[in-house]
Write a protein that holds these residues in place. Sequence first.
Motif, short mmCIF file in Angstrom:
data_model
loop_
_atom_site.label_atom_id
_atom_site.label_comp_id
_atom_site.label_asym_id
_atom_site.label_seq_id
_atom_site.Cartn_x
_atom_site.Cartn_y
_atom_site.Cartn_z
N ARG A 92 -1.23 -10.47 -4.53
CA ARG A 92 -0.46 -9.61 -3.31
C ARG A 92 0.90 -10.68 -3.44
O ARG A 92 1.67 -10.05 -2.79
CB ARG A 92 -1.64 -10.19 -1.92
CG ARG A 92 -2.66 -9.26 -1.93
CD ARG A 92 -3.16 -9.83 -0.40
NE ARG A 92 -3.59 -8.40 0.35
CZ ARG A 92 -2.61 -6.88 0.81
NH1 ARG A 92 -1.76 -7.58 1.19
NH2 ARG A 92 -3.15 -5.88 1.25
N TYR A 101 -6.03 -5.00 -4.08
CA TYR A 101 -5.64 -5.30 -2.06
C TYR A 101 -6.38 -6.87 -1.49
O TYR A 101 -5.85 -6.84 -1.03
CB TYR A 101 -6.73 -4.15 -1.03
CG TYR A 101 -5.04 -3.85 -0.23
CD1 TYR A 101 -4.10 -3.52 -0.33
CD2 TYR A 101 -6.09 -4.52 0.83
CE1 TYR A 101 -3.45 -4.06 0.12
CE2 TYR A 101 -5.07 -4.08 1.96
CZ TYR A 101 -3.86 -3.61 1.96
OH TYR A 101 -2.95 -3.36 3.26
N ALA A 104 1.06 -1.34 -0.01
CA ALA A 104 0.38 -0.12 0.45
C ALA A 104 0.93 0.91 -0.21
O ALA A 104 -0.06 2.44 -0.18
CB ALA A 104 -0.82 0.22 1.58
N ALA A 149 -3.63 -1.44 -6.33
CA ALA A 149 -3.34 -1.50 -4.65
C ALA A 149 -5.19 -1.41 -3.99
O ALA A 149 -5.65 -2.73 -4.13
CB ALA A 149 -2.60 -0.42 -4.34
#
Length: 585
Positions: A94, A88, A68, A84
């Motif tokens: 990720r 997320y 982030a 992001a």
Amino acid sequence: MKFFDFSIAFSAILFFQLGLATDDSYSDGRYYSRCRCLPTDSCWPTPSEWASFNTSVSGSLIAVKPVASPCHDPTFDQAACEDAKTNYNSSAWRGSFPGGYQQVNFETSAVKNESCYPDTPRSSPCGQGNVPVYAVAATSPAQIQKAVDFARERNLRLVIKNSGHDYLGRSAGRGSLQIWTHNMKSIEFSDSFTPETCTWKKGEEAVTIGAGVQLKQLYSALKDKGKTAVIGLANTVGAAGGYIQGGGHSPLGPWKGMASDNAYQFTIVTADSKHITANECQNSDLFWALRGGGGGTFGVVTSVTIRTFPDANIVVSNLNATIPDRDQFYSFIADFHAFLPKFDDAGGSGYYYIFHETNSVIIAGFSAGQSNPNATEALFAPLVQKARAYPNSKVDWAQLGPFPISIGVDISLTGTDVTGGNTLLASRLVSRKFLESTDGPKRLSEALKALGPNQNTIFIGHIVAGGQVARNKGIDSALNPSWRKALTHIVFTRGWETSTSFAEQAVIARNMTDVETPILAALEPEMGAYINEADLNEKRWQKVFWGENYDRLLRIKAKWDGKELFMCKPCIGSENWDAESICRK
């Protein structure tokens, strides 16, 4: 009066026996054989040393930031921040970053009061937290060897990560150097594999995978070959990493055993930076430990060879039930658990989800090797009838198949899983003997009911033991012996929002460890938990995760990593370290 602490004296003796108290040095008042070097310490490598190291690993060194970080000054980037925010909660996204972990709480640091979220103001600090400072994006064992040498010689905290799919956060570490295996994607099939130096063994079907291979990629490759293998059911689990090293449960387990039961061979970089092979014929003690002893503990696995099987058919059964009355609902949950031994006898496996808030249960049953849906329907019929007998119940029953296992799994794994939350997890293995006892299913149901009100709990049951997992009890490995007695693996989680303070998070964690987990544990005190899906603050973790195998694992750890370069919590020998695996106690 304070009595002499014999445990401290014994620990000191043990440190000297293992060579942990040798080569002492002092700098700025700090005892460096006791603690790892951090970026704030004078012993931290200089920029020129990092540059030289980067050259030695062919430019693969990466300065790691939380995922982030583009949403915060001074590195704000509008496009990267939007990316992001959009992704997320995507496990695949990720996993594609060295600083990305599937559970956000392992990116934060309560010790330093640091976090980095995309939904906080741009001007708010983005702390490094437990995200490593640097990572080596390894593509070869040679680069890993260089990284191990560098960490050992400079006393750095070292962690190993593929996708960050780790519910205990062992691949994160404040102030650490990370070995990122994500790009080691080799997949090589063999119709007649023989472990090295095991010339007397008959060749078997197998696949050798690099340390960065994830389950979605492996399942697709297996499908193309018309084969299957005992691996899990998630996209971003690394098949060669902590998954198989922790034992590795699978929906195919009752059919063919644990993932670790089906491992033929590992290649691994050890603490002295040697790249060796471990199988039943050479380095057999390490081979024993790698099958159940836990990831991030004995070295950096660069590849694993596992058994493959010709593809087979599977029938999928689905039972969804909502029973409005809470007491009646948990009575049905008891009936369901009493049904599991019969399901096990029929070769069944699967997953179930118990929703306390809505009095609902979703049951997905798998029958591997089964081509007759009538047989599974007849097996479930009494259970379906019980659910429908409750007033105002809503029950849906359906079946799919038969179809090839490889095709079914490949379709079900769409390439991502929903992750990116702040989550802690607790679990227990439940034995067949307990579920066959007169009051066992009822006691289990009452325990789940007692745990349910907290945060609208969802319980996840894994019918991944029994069958061949139990029949494989003669296999000598480090796998928790409780797996050979178990029939189901039950998990529950606790979570919080990004606005929750670290003090409040600590209260949630303590309640899970001290109050909630013991409710399940008290049902069968002799049973344990699955190391890869458990409470990382478990009180009796050595026994709970490894049972009678722990002492042997500790001896193997001392042999292969006497200086404890590879350390994480809760891992073999971590009782000697603080909670961050930075300083020895």
